[in-house]
Design a protein around this motif. Structure first.
Motif, short mmCIF file in Angstrom:
data_model
loop_
_atom_site.label_atom_id
_atom_site.label_comp_id
_atom_site.label_asym_id
_atom_site.label_seq_id
_atom_site.Cartn_x
_atom_site.Cartn_y
_atom_site.Cartn_z
N GLU A 28 0.94 -0.83 0.09
CA GLU A 28 -0.08 0.05 0.25
C GLU A 28 0.95 1.00 0.12
O GLU A 28 0.20 2.03 -0.41
CB GLU A 28 -1.34 -0.11 1.61
N LEU A 29 2.07 1.35 -0.02
CA LEU A 29 3.16 2.19 0.66
C LEU A 29 4.44 2.06 -0.92
O LEU A 29 4.29 3.71 -0.71
CB LEU A 29 4.08 2.64 1.79
N ALA A 30 4.28 1.30 -1.11
CA ALA A 30 5.32 1.59 -2.14
C ALA A 30 4.99 0.45 -3.25
O ALA A 30 4.86 -0.42 -3.18
CB ALA A 30 7.31 0.58 -1.39
N PRO A 31 5.25 0.51 -4.26
CA PRO A 31 5.28 0.08 -5.22
C PRO A 31 6.15 -1.02 -6.10
O PRO A 31 6.59 -1.53 -5.76
CB PRO A 31 5.32 0.66 -7.11
N MET A 32 5.32 -2.38 -6.15
CA MET A 32 5.32 -3.44 -6.79
C MET A 32 5.97 -4.00 -8.00
O MET A 32 4.98 -3.94 -8.56
CB MET A 32 4.68 -4.65 -5.66
N LEU A 33 7.17 -4.74 -8.72
CA LEU A 33 7.23 -5.29 -9.77
C LEU A 33 6.08 -6.56 -9.64
O LEU A 33 5.56 -7.34 -9.19
CB LEU A 33 8.37 -5.15 -10.12
N PRO A 34 5.70 -6.52 -10.89
CA PRO A 34 4.65 -7.23 -11.27
C PRO A 34 5.91 -8.63 -11.69
O PRO A 34 4.45 -9.96 -10.96
CB PRO A 34 4.82 -7.34 -13.26
N TYR A 35 6.65 -8.75 -12.09
CA TYR A 35 7.79 -9.80 -11.75
C TYR A 35 8.94 -9.04 -11.38
O TYR A 35 8.82 -8.13 -10.40
CB TYR A 35 7.68 -10.39 -13.42
N SER A 36 9.78 -10.43 -10.94
CA SER A 36 10.66 -10.60 -10.42
C SER A 36 11.75 -9.14 -10.97
O SER A 36 11.38 -9.08 -12.30
CB SER A 36 12.08 -11.61 -10.32
N LEU A 37 12.93 -9.03 -10.25
CA LEU A 37 13.71 -7.28 -10.93
C LEU A 37 14.51 -8.51 -12.04
O LEU A 37 14.69 -7.82 -13.18
CB LEU A 37 14.65 -6.94 -9.85
N PRO A 38 15.19 -9.46 -12.01
CA PRO A 38 15.87 -10.16 -13.11
C PRO A 38 14.80 -10.23 -14.52
O PRO A 38 15.16 -10.01 -15.31
CB PRO A 38 16.37 -11.41 -12.93
N LEU A 39 14.10 -10.67 -13.91
CA LEU A 39 12.63 -10.85 -15.23
C LEU A 39 12.66 -9.47 -16.21
O LEU A 39 12.01 -9.38 -16.93
CB LEU A 39 11.79 -12.00 -15.16
N ARG B 88 -0.37 4.78 -9.78
CA ARG B 88 -1.29 6.17 -9.49
C ARG B 88 -2.70 6.32 -9.12
O ARG B 88 -2.94 7.20 -8.69
CB ARG B 88 -0.40 6.69 -10.66
N ALA B 89 -3.18 5.06 -10.10
CA ALA B 89 -4.60 4.56 -9.29
C ALA B 89 -4.72 5.18 -7.14
O ALA B 89 -5.89 5.60 -7.06
CB ALA B 89 -5.52 3.91 -10.14
N ARG B 90 -4.14 4.45 -7.05
CA ARG B 90 -3.90 3.50 -5.86
C ARG B 90 -3.75 4.62 -4.79
O ARG B 90 -4.20 5.19 -4.54
CB ARG B 90 -3.14 2.91 -5.25
N ASN B 91 -2.52 5.79 -5.78
CA ASN B 91 -2.14 7.16 -5.02
C ASN B 91 -3.18 8.04 -4.70
O ASN B 91 -3.50 8.79 -3.48
CB ASN B 91 -0.73 7.58 -5.55
N ALA B 92 -4.23 7.99 -6.45
CA ALA B 92 -4.82 9.31 -6.18
C ALA B 92 -5.98 8.84 -5.62
O ALA B 92 -6.98 9.49 -4.81
CB ALA B 92 -5.36 9.11 -7.45
N GLU B 93 -6.67 7.63 -4.99
CA GLU B 93 -7.76 7.18 -4.23
C GLU B 93 -6.98 7.35 -3.07
O GLU B 93 -7.39 8.06 -1.74
CB GLU B 93 -7.49 5.35 -4.54
N ALA B 94 -5.98 7.28 -2.55
CA ALA B 94 -5.29 7.12 -1.49
C ALA B 94 -5.35 9.22 -0.60
O ALA B 94 -5.49 9.29 0.50
CB ALA B 94 -3.59 6.79 -0.41
N SER B 95 -5.10 9.56 -1.53
CA SER B 95 -4.71 11.30 -1.61
C SER B 95 -6.32 12.04 -1.54
O SER B 95 -7.08 12.72 -0.92
CB SER B 95 -4.47 11.77 -2.18
#
Length: 353
Positions: free
Chosen positions: A312-323, A346-353
């Motif tokens: 909820e606080l930081a974006p997560m990559l869809p897959y592993s960093l090497p992939l 960005r949509a999640r951030n907009a909702e949170a704000s």
């Protein structure tokens, strides 16, 4: 062996040192060892990242920091030995098939760009002068010495702003980003070191003299170890490793931007200004480099103690960093995969704000 298996850093040690052994065997004997080394750095890593869903907890820094530094020093020493061995072997010192030579080259480049880079990155953030110097020389040996200045003095200060050469803009392909980031960070790091020397009024050389001089020294060593063939292999290995390093920067900050305050200053760096990845295997192999938000929040924190932020606080990559780095090499696929992830964040951030 039993002590190692009981040690809290055992997974970091096993996952990061295993490719050293495999690549060394590939350099000596070629054949199936070369295939095994490349498989470990690619298919094996991808498979374990997909299979193992567990997220390793952050370890106690007071209990693990000293041992983490020892492992980092060992990995750096192994880096120099492995680099010389691969240059000698692929430069013609040992005769292997074209397939074995290709596999060894690719595996070594991936190791230097993913594991050695992650380790050198840890070392240049240490307070111990010897460890910092060791990290700088790892980067110098990859003809990327300026990163030891540009990363802590430019990237950490200006990340997620247009003033950071190593932050990729949304829509910018990796092939546009890489030359801009290489040249931009080289120049910005030099200017920062020049300003620091002027402010401190200390007598001494700009570290860039050592970066450039060390690069010539390393190239001369490669020529001595492997002849013309070894020299060419060395240059190509460095380019391969540098590409991995730049891919890591490209992926970990793609499209993330810090807002400006009313007074025109940028907002402080937060968890939302770095992409993270929770994958168990590649996180250990790369010394928790995918836990990037916590590193930016605490640059001096030892890698075993880095924590994975809440999604909820930081974006997560869809897959592993090497992939994701592999996907970044195919811009249309990257735009589709990462564009969707960036839009959701960005949509999640907009909702949170």
């Amino acid at each position: 062996m039993s002590d190692l298996l009981a040690h809290p850093l055992k997974v970091f040690a096993i996952t990061s040192l295993t490719p050293v052994a495999l690549i060394a065997l590939a350099a000596f004997f070629g054949g199936w060892f070369a295939a095994a080394a490349l498989t470990y750095m690619t298919l094996f890593a991808y498979a374990l990242d997909a299979i193992i869903a567990r997220v390793a907890p952050a370890l106690d820094e007071d209990e693990t920091a000293d041992d983490a530094d020892l492992l980092s020093a060992l990995l750096a020493i192994c880096h120099f030995g492995l680099l010389g061995l691969v240059v000698y072997s692929l430069g013609g010192g040992m005769q292997h098939s074209l397939a074995a030579t290709t596999c060894t080259f690719l595996a070594a480049g991936l190791f230097f760009g993913q594991v050695s880079n992650a380790n050198a990155h840890e070392l240049i953030h240490r307070s111990n002068r010897f460890l910092r110097a060791l990290g700088r020389w790892v980067y110098i040996s990859l003809l990327f010495g300026h990163h030891a200045s540009a990363h802590p003095k430019v990237h950490h200060r200006w990340v997620a702003t247009p003033d950071d050469p190593n932050t990729a803009e949304e829509g910018e392909s990796f092939y546009d980003f890489a030359p801009r980031a290489w040249v931009g960070s080289f120049v910005a790091g030099y200017e920062m070191e020049k300003q620091d020397l002027a402010r401190s009024r200390r007598r001494g050389l700009n570290p860039y003299f050592f970066y450039v001089g060390g690069a010539f020294l390393m190239m001369a060593a490669a020529l001595w170890i492997g002849g013309i063939g070894g020299f060419l292999v060395y240059i190509l290995l460095c380019l391969h490793a540098q590409m991995q390093l730049l891919l890591s920067d490209y992926v970990q900050h793609y499209g993330l931007v810090r807002d400006k305050n009313a007074n025109g200053d940028y907002a402080p760096v937060g968890a939302g200004h770095s992409w993270n990845a929770p994958h168990w295997f590649s996180s250990h192999m790369m010394l928790n480099a995918p836990r990037h938000s916590d590193h930016h929040a605490h640059p001096m924190r030892s890698y075993p103690a880095l924590s994975l932020p809440n999604a909820e606080l930081a974006p997560m990559l869809p897959y592993s960093l090497p992939l994701m780095a592999t996907i970044a090499l195919i811009p249309p696929l990257w735009d589709r995969v990462m564009g969707r992830a960036l839009g959701k964040w960005r949509a999640r951030n907009a909702e949170a704000s």
